[in-house]
Enzyme design. Structure first.
Site, PDB file in Angstrom:
ATOM      1  N   GLN A 198       0.841  -1.198   0.000  1.00  0.00           N
ATOM      2  CA  GLN A 198       0.000   0.000   0.000  1.00  0.00           C
ATOM      3  C   GLN A 198       0.877   1.249   0.000  1.00  0.00           C
ATOM      4  O   GLN A 198       1.222   1.791   1.050  1.00  0.00           O
ATOM      5  CB  GLN A 198      -0.946   0.012   1.199  1.00  0.00           C
ATOM      6  CG  GLN A 198      -1.948   1.139   1.072  1.00  0.00           C
ATOM      7  CD  GLN A 198      -3.032   1.094   2.114  1.00  0.00           C
ATOM      8  OE1 GLN A 198      -3.151   0.156   2.890  1.00  0.00           O
ATOM      9  NE2 GLN A 198      -3.835   2.131   2.135  1.00  0.00           N
ATOM     10  N   PHE A 199       1.245   1.716  -1.205  1.00  0.00           N
ATOM     11  CA  PHE A 199       2.136   2.862  -1.322  1.00  0.00           C
ATOM     12  C   PHE A 199       1.518   4.130  -0.744  1.00  0.00           C
ATOM     13  O   PHE A 199       2.235   5.065  -0.377  1.00  0.00           O
ATOM     14  CB  PHE A 199       2.567   3.085  -2.779  1.00  0.00           C
ATOM     15  CG  PHE A 199       1.551   3.796  -3.624  1.00  0.00           C
ATOM     16  CD1 PHE A 199       1.613   5.171  -3.783  1.00  0.00           C
ATOM     17  CD2 PHE A 199       0.537   3.095  -4.263  1.00  0.00           C
ATOM     18  CE1 PHE A 199       0.669   5.836  -4.563  1.00  0.00           C
ATOM     19  CE2 PHE A 199      -0.401   3.744  -5.042  1.00  0.00           C
ATOM     20  CZ  PHE A 199      -0.333   5.131  -5.194  1.00  0.00           C
ATOM     21  N   THR A 200       0.202   4.173  -0.591  1.00  0.00           N
ATOM     22  CA  THR A 200      -0.439   5.387  -0.073  1.00  0.00           C
ATOM     23  C   THR A 200      -0.096   5.650   1.391  1.00  0.00           C
ATOM     24  O   THR A 200      -0.363   6.738   1.901  1.00  0.00           O
ATOM     25  CB  THR A 200      -1.973   5.335  -0.246  1.00  0.00           C
ATOM     26  OG1 THR A 200      -2.488   4.215   0.471  1.00  0.00           O
ATOM     27  CG2 THR A 200      -2.354   5.244  -1.718  1.00  0.00           C
TER      28      THR A 200
END
Length: 158
Positions: free
Chosen positions: A83-85
């Protein structure tokens, strides 16, 4: 590396209508590699996750890890989802910037290494699908949600 842990009764990841990863009781681990991260940060993060005492003992105290959820050796599952966010920076306005996240190729490499190490260290490891549009379903047990961050050894300019 950044992670958000959720203690779950169950969790599942679906991609294109197909379940790609599912666990019963254990931890949903949302993970993000940041610029400057190496395998060393992933190793430190994994060691912390596996030893973190956030499951209740017989007295109801958070005193047990995912490696011994009931005090009798029962292990829980790990569902590891990229989850790069988690690297979002909203200080500059209302639209998040993700410049602190590792570049996609490096993020995938570090995510794959993290999962590989987890599989060597823990018997129940399932995953999402890197860079896919995933639907994550979970039953948060508690609820217990814990953020963790192991900063890069050498900070990168963003």
């Amino acid at each position: 590396m950044i992670a958000v842990l959720q203690r779950v009764s169950m969790a599942r990841v679906v991609v294109d209508g197909q379940t790609v990863g599912e666990i019963g009781p254990g931890l949903l681990v949302l993970v993000c590699a940041e610029q400057g991260d190496t395998a060393a940060e992933g190793d430190k993060l994994l060691a912390k996750i596996l030893k973190l005492r956030i499951f209740s003992d017989a007295q109801g105290k958070m005193n047990l890890s995912v490696q011994d959820m009931d005090g009798a050796g029962t292990v829980g599952g790990l569902l590891i989802v990229s989850q790069f966010t988690l690297a979002a920076d909203v200080r500059g306005g209302n639209r998040p910037s993700f410049t602190a996240a590792a570049a996609p190729d490096e993020g995938r490499r570090l995510y794959d290494l993290f999962v590989e190490q987890a599989r060597r260290a823990h018997p129940i490891v399932r995953t999402g699908q890197f860079a896919a549009d995933m639907q994550v379903t979970l039953v948060n047990n508690g609820p217990v949600t814990i953020p963790l961050r192991i900063p890069p050894a050498v900070a990168c300019a963003t």
